[in-house]
Design an enzyme around this catalytic site. Structure first.
Site, PDB file in Angstrom:
ATOM      1  N   ARG A  64       0.863  -1.177   0.000  1.00 44.13           N
ATOM      2  CA  ARG A  64       0.000   0.000   0.000  1.00 44.13           C
ATOM      3  C   ARG A  64       0.903   1.233   0.000  1.00 44.13           C
ATOM      4  O   ARG A  64       2.059   1.165   0.411  1.00 44.13           O
ATOM      5  CB  ARG A  64      -0.886   0.024   1.248  1.00 44.13           C
ATOM      6  CG  ARG A  64      -1.830  -1.167   1.380  1.00 44.13           C
ATOM      7  CD  ARG A  64      -2.641  -1.051   2.659  1.00 44.13           C
ATOM      8  NE  ARG A  64      -3.597  -2.148   2.820  1.00 44.13           N
ATOM      9  CZ  ARG A  64      -3.365  -3.275   3.478  1.00 44.13           C
ATOM     10  NH1 ARG A  64      -2.176  -3.448   4.064  1.00 44.13           N
ATOM     11  NH2 ARG A  64      -4.270  -4.226   3.571  1.00 44.13           N
ATOM     12  N   LYS A 122      -2.140  -1.910   7.939  1.00 44.33           N
ATOM     13  CA  LYS A 122      -3.564  -1.801   8.235  1.00 44.33           C
ATOM     14  C   LYS A 122      -3.946  -2.824   9.301  1.00 44.33           C
ATOM     15  O   LYS A 122      -3.590  -3.988   9.210  1.00 44.33           O
ATOM     16  CB  LYS A 122      -4.368  -2.066   6.951  1.00 44.33           C
ATOM     17  CG  LYS A 122      -5.832  -1.695   7.045  1.00 44.33           C
ATOM     18  CD  LYS A 122      -6.480  -1.840   5.690  1.00 44.33           C
ATOM     19  CE  LYS A 122      -7.941  -1.433   5.733  1.00 44.33           C
ATOM     20  NZ  LYS A 122      -8.585  -1.547   4.405  1.00 44.33           N
ATOM     21  N   HIS A 129      -2.408   1.709  -5.850  1.00 48.44           N
ATOM     22  CA  HIS A 129      -3.180   0.537  -5.444  1.00 48.44           C
ATOM     23  C   HIS A 129      -3.434  -0.407  -6.623  1.00 48.44           C
ATOM     24  O   HIS A 129      -3.581  -1.618  -6.433  1.00 48.44           O
ATOM     25  CB  HIS A 129      -4.504   0.955  -4.806  1.00 48.44           C
ATOM     26  CG  HIS A 129      -4.886   0.089  -3.643  1.00 48.44           C
ATOM     27  ND1 HIS A 129      -4.214   0.088  -2.444  1.00 48.44           N
ATOM     28  CD2 HIS A 129      -5.857  -0.854  -3.505  1.00 48.44           C
ATOM     29  CE1 HIS A 129      -4.758  -0.790  -1.611  1.00 48.44           C
ATOM     30  NE2 HIS A 129      -5.758  -1.378  -2.244  1.00 48.44           N
ATOM     31  N   ARG A 172      -0.646  -2.734  -6.671  1.00 50.16           N
ATOM     32  CA  ARG A 172      -0.832  -3.775  -5.645  1.00 50.16           C
ATOM     33  C   ARG A 172      -1.805  -4.852  -6.148  1.00 50.16           C
ATOM     34  O   ARG A 172      -1.557  -6.047  -5.981  1.00 50.16           O
ATOM     35  CB  ARG A 172      -1.346  -3.120  -4.363  1.00 50.16           C
ATOM     36  CG  ARG A 172      -1.700  -4.079  -3.227  1.00 50.16           C
ATOM     37  CD  ARG A 172      -2.066  -3.257  -1.992  1.00 50.16           C
ATOM     38  NE  ARG A 172      -2.911  -3.968  -1.052  1.00 50.16           N
ATOM     39  CZ  ARG A 172      -2.456  -4.714  -0.047  1.00 50.16           C
ATOM     40  NH1 ARG A 172      -1.160  -4.875   0.123  1.00 50.16           N
ATOM     41  NH2 ARG A 172      -3.289  -5.307   0.789  1.00 50.16           N
ATOM     42  N   HIS A 230      -3.962  -9.439   4.317  1.00 53.41           N
ATOM     43  CA  HIS A 230      -5.411  -9.542   4.491  1.00 53.41           C
ATOM     44  C   HIS A 230      -5.736 -10.409   5.717  1.00 53.41           C
ATOM     45  O   HIS A 230      -5.033 -11.383   5.990  1.00 53.41           O
ATOM     46  CB  HIS A 230      -6.059 -10.179   3.257  1.00 53.41           C
ATOM     47  CG  HIS A 230      -6.078  -9.278   2.072  1.00 53.41           C
ATOM     48  ND1 HIS A 230      -6.274  -9.728   0.784  1.00 53.41           N
ATOM     49  CD2 HIS A 230      -5.932  -7.933   1.964  1.00 53.41           C
ATOM     50  CE1 HIS A 230      -6.248  -8.716  -0.059  1.00 53.41           C
ATOM     51  NE2 HIS A 230      -6.042  -7.612   0.637  1.00 53.41           N
ATOM     52  N   TYR A 233      -9.459 -11.534  -6.301  1.00 53.22           N
ATOM     53  CA  TYR A 233      -8.544 -11.600  -7.445  1.00 53.22           C
ATOM     54  C   TYR A 233      -8.800 -12.809  -8.336  1.00 53.22           C
ATOM     55  O   TYR A 233      -8.366 -12.830  -9.480  1.00 53.22           O
ATOM     56  CB  TYR A 233      -7.092 -11.590  -6.954  1.00 53.22           C
ATOM     57  CG  TYR A 233      -6.755 -10.311  -6.214  1.00 53.22           C
ATOM     58  CD1 TYR A 233      -6.670  -9.102  -6.892  1.00 53.22           C
ATOM     59  CD2 TYR A 233      -6.580 -10.308  -4.834  1.00 53.22           C
ATOM     60  CE1 TYR A 233      -6.407  -7.925  -6.216  1.00 53.22           C
ATOM     61  CE2 TYR A 233      -6.311  -9.136  -4.150  1.00 53.22           C
ATOM     62  CZ  TYR A 233      -6.231  -7.944  -4.847  1.00 53.22           C
ATOM     63  OH  TYR A 233      -5.975  -6.771  -4.172  1.00 53.22           O
TER      64      TYR A 233
END
Length: 376
Positions: free
Chosen positions: A235, A260, A324, A327, A350, A359
């Site tokens: 990120r 995050k 992004h 990414r 994640h 994805y």
């Protein structure tokens, strides 16, 4: 202890007074005991019993139901998911702006709470802007006297003004922050309806387009920025927070700190990028952060955005390209090359593979086995 029976405590605000709500499934024992609580009442609106919010009543609840039911406090005692940030809190811009004489500025206690909660400066700007829009919509009213219907009417106004779902959600967050966190009335507006979240597929570039963007960067520093965003699946904020010690060349890994969700993780270090980084280090001599501005302070988010978008335009990419998207492309290309989705989840940071599964909807090899009917 009977763990099959539990009582959930919730904050309630009724006529601007704070109460403890008690939510539980029907049980004769609890229904008998609950009548022993001081000043216990029933709310048809919230469908739960409630008592005045004070330490005496809270202690009585724990004492009364000890050994009878589990008292669940996850919604009652305040928690924060705000990141622990290294950046210096800066809200000096709030009162230096030029506004009309009757403009309502964000209250000082709102800013103080944002600082205490260590919210990121970008989040502070969003919350302040959205909350001031709300304040000035009700310019003639005292904000403490507004209720859920007033908030709902304001949100209907935003919908009529064709504001985006994202903005409306940010507006709700900023308003809830004031009433629930600043004034200490959690869950006051938990029945406010939010726009349904749209599930959009990520934009993905081909490997060839990524290489073109890297080749069209202006200098070695920009090349390293774009290459790291893609090759490590970072990120933008994670890239900016990288320090020299986070590049672990002996293990060919990059340590991502305080990402995050306040989590650390490791991601891949490309051999190609490592060679460029070594040359970059000798040429630019960064002191603390891997990427620093001319004053040796942390590189800015806007600068990273411009580096990526300008290189994409120069490369002839027809769509707007952000960090992004690089990414997204990293994750999709790994999936297309056969990497297990659980490893991709770890590299991206994640919480669940459900987030990473998006994805599979854009990976080319997901459709390779399907014969197009026009070609058959």
């Amino acid at each position: 202890m009977n763990y099959n029976q539990h009582i959930t405590l919730k904050h309630l605000a009724i006529e601007n007074k704070s109460y403890i709500g008690l939510k539980f499934y029907a049980n004769k024992t609890i229904q008998i005991l609950i009548k022993e609580l001081n000043n216990i009442k029933w709310s048809s609106e919230f469908t739960m019993h409630y008592v005045p919010n004070n330490k005496t009543n809270l202690d009585q609840i724990f004492s009364l139901f000890k050994g009878v039911a589990w008292v669940d406090t996850q919604y009652f005692f305040e928690k924060t998911r705000a990141k622990e940030l290294n950046e210096t809190f800066d809200a000096s811009w709030v009162h230096t702006r030029k506004r009309d004489a009757n403009f309502k500025f964000c209250p000082d206690n709102y800013l103080q709470k944002l600082e205490l909660k260590r919210y990121a400066n970008n989040t502070v700007k969003t919350y302040v802007s959205c909350f001031e829009d709300f304040l000035n919509y009700y310019n003639q009213s005292n904000v403490d006297d507004l209720n859920e219907n007033d908030v709902r009417n304001y949100l209907e106004f935003l919908i009529k003004m064709d504001r985006s779902d994202s903005y409306i959600n940010q507006a709700i967050n900023s308003i809830k922050f004031y009433y629930e966190t600043v004034l200490g009335m959690p869950n006051r507006f938990y029945s406010i309806e939010r726009p349904r979240q749209k599930r959009k597929l990520p934009v993905v570039l081909s490997k060839e387009d990524v290489q073109l963007i890297i080749k069209n960067t202006n200098n070695l520093k920009h090349k390293c920025i774009v290459s790291l965003l893609y090759s490590a699946g970072l990120r933008r904020s994670e890239l900016l927070n990288l320090k020299l010690t986070d590049i672990e060349s002996k293990r060919m890994l990059i340590r991502v700190r305080d990402a995050k969700g306040n989590k650390d993780r490791y991601t891949l270090l490309s051999e190609t990028i490592l060679n460029d980084l070594r040359t970059y280090f000798k040429q630019y001599n960064p002191k603390e952060y891997l990427f620093e501005g001319q004053t040796k302070k942390q590189y800015s988010p806007n600068s990273v955005g411009k580096v990526v978008s300008n290189a994409a335009i120069k490369a002839g990419i027809k769509i707007p390209v952000s960090s992004h998207i690089l990414r997204h492309s990293f994750a999709t290309h790994l999936l297309e090359s056969g990497v297990d989705i659980r490893y991709i989840q770890l590299l991206l940071g994640h919480n669940s593979t459900k987030t990473t599964e998006i994805y599979t909807h854009v990976a080319k090899n997901s459709f390779n086995f399907i014969k197009n009917p026009l070609d058959s």
